[in-house]
Write an enzyme that holds these catalytic residues in place. Structure first.
Site, PDB file in Angstrom:
ATOM      1  N   ARG A 162      17.875  -2.371   3.908  1.00  0.00           N
ATOM      2  CA  ARG A 162      17.553  -2.400   5.336  1.00  0.00           C
ATOM      3  C   ARG A 162      18.240  -3.555   6.080  1.00  0.00           C
ATOM      4  NH1 ARG A 162      15.498   1.864   4.049  1.00  0.00           N
ATOM      5  NH2 ARG A 162      13.653   2.794   5.022  1.00  0.00           N
ATOM      6  N   SER A 237       8.757   2.889   9.583  1.00  0.00           N
ATOM      7  CA  SER A 237       8.176   1.753   8.854  1.00  0.00           C
ATOM      8  C   SER A 237       8.229   0.510   9.735  1.00  0.00           C
ATOM      9  CB  SER A 237       8.978   1.452   7.587  1.00  0.00           C
ATOM     10  OG  SER A 237       9.033   2.586   6.782  1.00  0.00           O
ATOM     11  N   GLU A 333      10.335  -4.834   9.892  1.00  0.00           N
ATOM     12  CA  GLU A 333      11.613  -4.136   9.789  1.00  0.00           C
ATOM     13  C   GLU A 333      12.121  -3.844  11.192  1.00  0.00           C
ATOM     14  OE1 GLU A 333      13.045  -0.216   9.749  1.00  0.00           O
ATOM     15  OE2 GLU A 333      12.212  -0.030   7.726  1.00  0.00           O
TER      16      GLU A 333
HETATM   17  N1  EPU Z   1       1.492   4.081  -0.187  1.00  0.00           N
HETATM   18  C1  EPU Z   1       0.139   3.875  -0.117  1.00  0.00           C
HETATM   19  N2  EPU Z   1      -0.477   3.983   1.087  1.00  0.00           N
HETATM   20  C2  EPU Z   1       0.200   4.288   2.227  1.00  0.00           C
HETATM   21  C3  EPU Z   1       1.584   4.493   2.162  1.00  0.00           C
HETATM   22  C4  EPU Z   1       2.233   4.365   0.917  1.00  0.00           C
HETATM   23  O1  EPU Z   1      -0.523   3.611  -1.129  1.00  0.00           O
HETATM   24  O2  EPU Z   1      -0.440   4.384   3.274  1.00  0.00           O
HETATM   25  C5  EPU Z   1       2.157   4.040  -1.501  1.00  0.00           C
HETATM   26  C6  EPU Z   1       2.480   5.464  -1.967  1.00  0.00           C
HETATM   27  O3  EPU Z   1       1.420   6.022  -2.652  1.00  0.00           O
HETATM   28  C7  EPU Z   1       3.661   5.257  -2.853  1.00  0.00           C
HETATM   29  C8  EPU Z   1       4.360   4.070  -2.230  1.00  0.00           C
HETATM   30  O4  EPU Z   1       3.409   3.432  -1.379  1.00  0.00           O
HETATM   31  O5  EPU Z   1       3.269   4.882  -4.141  1.00  0.00           O
HETATM   32  C9  EPU Z   1       5.624   4.425  -1.500  1.00  0.00           C
HETATM   33  O6  EPU Z   1       5.334   5.242  -0.372  1.00  0.00           O
HETATM   34  P1  EPU Z   1       6.459   6.178   0.324  1.00  0.00           P
HETATM   35  O7  EPU Z   1       7.083   7.063  -0.674  1.00  0.00           O
HETATM   36  O8  EPU Z   1       5.838   6.822   1.528  1.00  0.00           O
HETATM   37  O9  EPU Z   1       7.609   5.182   0.753  1.00  0.00           O
HETATM   38  P2  EPU Z   1       7.594   3.734   1.411  1.00  0.00           P
HETATM   39  O10 EPU Z   1       8.069   2.751   0.412  1.00  0.00           O
HETATM   40  O11 EPU Z   1       6.284   3.480   2.070  1.00  0.00           O
HETATM   41  C10 EPU Z   1      10.079   3.806   2.199  1.00  0.00           C
HETATM   42  C11 EPU Z   1      10.855   3.611   3.473  1.00  0.00           C
HETATM   43  C12 EPU Z   1      10.710   4.820   4.396  1.00  0.00           C
HETATM   44  C13 EPU Z   1      11.247   6.032   3.644  1.00  0.00           C
HETATM   45  C14 EPU Z   1      10.451   6.201   2.340  1.00  0.00           C
HETATM   46  C15 EPU Z   1      10.987   7.297   1.467  1.00  0.00           C
HETATM   47  C16 EPU Z   1      10.896   1.196   3.805  1.00  0.00           C
HETATM   48  C17 EPU Z   1      10.406   0.049   4.615  1.00  0.00           C
HETATM   49  N3  EPU Z   1      10.418   2.403   4.141  1.00  0.00           N
HETATM   50  O12 EPU Z   1       8.701   3.887   2.563  1.00  0.00           O
HETATM   51  O13 EPU Z   1      11.541   4.601   5.526  1.00  0.00           O
HETATM   52  O14 EPU Z   1      11.146   7.207   4.435  1.00  0.00           O
HETATM   53  O15 EPU Z   1      10.532   4.978   1.556  1.00  0.00           O
HETATM   54  O16 EPU Z   1      12.174   6.922   0.861  1.00  0.00           O
HETATM   55  O17 EPU Z   1      11.708   0.993   2.899  1.00  0.00           O
HETATM   56  C18 EPU Z   1      11.607   3.857   7.785  1.00  0.00           C
HETATM   57  O18 EPU Z   1      12.341   2.947   7.404  1.00  0.00           O
HETATM   58  O19 EPU Z   1      11.283   3.953   9.002  1.00  0.00           O
HETATM   59  C19 EPU Z   1      11.051   4.788   6.806  1.00  0.00           C
HETATM   60  C20 EPU Z   1      10.150   5.701   7.153  1.00  0.00           C
END
Ligand code: EPU
Length: 337
Positions: A162, A237, A333
């Site tokens: 990012r 995010s 972010e």
């Molecule tokens: N999780 C929770 N509770 C929540 C949300 C997430 O426990 O409310 C846990 C999920 O269960 C999972 C983990 O967190 O184990 C990861 O969640 P998710 O797959 O939704 O991905 P993320 O790490 O929260 C990142 C990116 C997103 C991108 C997704 C998918 C960042 C800051 N965000 O989110 O990017 O869509 O991975 O690859 O790296 C964005 O940048 O605007 C964005 C949406």
């Protein structure tokens, strides 16, 4: 070019915050951009792309230059690859769909990310196992001070999680006017290992997914977790996923053995900020019109009339509590203006 005064930016930022631009102009070409950059009448300038990664907390006392440069062009191609250029004002998702329709592979996992193409390199957008840098070839950018256009190679962009040189050493020094991608026409490198993508594909019994199948799966996942900014204001995010070192990770795991994590390297571990925020008790909470999304705690939302400071206050409340419980700092972010 028409320069407007006291223009509301509500429709130009995905959080839907009603702040005003002291002066506002939309530019449709590099020469128009250069003309507005050289106009000495305006002391300060603010470059606005798709408005999908910022939180406005005050009116902008400057000339807001809204980038609306359009156009998509194939620069060169072989049997296997294509170099395709998109101008900065092209809507990102529409460009991704265009590439998929033409059979060009590489961007499908990045479907439905809000914003414009010109801003995608700044924070090296990423989702479902793919980052922009994987297909990025080069970009053109105008240096604000000298008004000259230069080309940046992938290496010069210094991409990271990012981030890029445009968020660091060259912050606010260049305006990206177009981006070139190196996409595949055959032997696509499909990235389907992300759990949720696999689930989507196997639910539909798809064993050999096409680019469109992958894009549709990503769209379905994003729609199920992330609010549509056209309906509920948000910037995706709000925080980055924090990375902690081995020593702190050991302590963290002892205390929170069920926390999800990704191993970044032998000594670095990424903890999902969404999990930390959920465990801190914020998921689905609402304070006035500022809230934390009910399906993904990493996304802060504007239910209608929240102002930027209300969202920012909520963000700071979250930071404070997460730090208190887990000893981890959540870095925004989103750009806070
Ligand atoms: N999780 C929770 N509770 C929540 C949300 C997430 O426990 O409310 C846990 C999920 O269960 C999972 C983990 O967190 O184990 C990861 O969640 P998710 O797959 O939704 O991905 P993320 O790490 O929260 C990142 C990116 C997103 C991108 C997704 C998918 C960042 C800051 N965000 O989110 O990017 O869509 O991975 O690859 O790296 C964005 O940048 O605007 C964005 C949406």
């Amino acid at each position: 070019m028409l320069v407007e005064t006291n223009k509301s930016l509500k429709n130009f930022n995905t959080f839907g915050i009603d702040c005003k631009a002291h002066y506002y102009v939309s530019v449709a070409s590099t020469s128009q951009l250069m003309a507005m950059l050289s106009d000495n009448k305006y002391k300060a300038r603010f470059i606005l792309g798709g408005g999908s990664n910022m939180l406005l907390t005050k009116d902008i006392n400057a000339l807001v230059i809204h980038l609306n440069l359009k156009g998509i062009k194939v620069l060169s191609e072989t049997e296997d690859h294509v170099h395709i250029e998109a101008m900065a004002g092209e809507n990102w998702h529409e460009f991704v769909l265009y590439c998929i329709e033409k059979g060009y592979g590489g961007l499908e996992n990045l479907s439905l990310i809000p914003g414009n193409t010109g801003t995608t390199p700044i924070q090296n957008i990423g989702a479902y196992g793919v980052e922009l840098k994987d297909t990025f070839e080069s970009c053109k950018a105008v240096e604000i001070e000298s008004r000259t256009e230069v080309q940046f190679s992938k290496q010069a962009c210094q991409f990271g999680y990012r981030t890029s040189v445009f968020k660091n050493d060259l912050k606010d020094k260049y305006v990206i006017t177009s981006v070139v991608f190196n996409l595949t026409k055959t032997n696509h490198k499909k990235s389907t290992s992300y759990g949720a993508i696999q689930e989507q594909l196997s639910e539909q019994n798809i064993k050999e997914p096409t680019l469109k199948n992958i894009s549709d799966a990503v769209i379905a996942i994003r729609k199920s977790k992330l609010p549509d900014p056209k309906k509920i204001g948000n910037s995706g995010s709000f925080f980055k996923n924090p990375v902690i070192d081995l020593e702190r990770f050991h302590d963290f795991q002892l205390e929170f053995p069920n926390a999800p994590f990704y191993k970044v390297s032998q000594t670095e571990f990424k903890i999902p900020a969404g999990w930390l925020i959920e465990k801190a008790g914020f998921k689905g909470l609402r304070f006035g019109d500022a809230g934390v999304h009910k399906n993904q705690a990493l996304v802060l939302v504007n239910y209608g009339k929240a102002n930027g400071n209300e969202i920012l206050e909520l963000a700071m409340k979250i930071q404070k509590k997460v730090r208190k419980i887990f000893g981890i700092f959540l870095e925004p972010e989103v750009n806070i203006i």
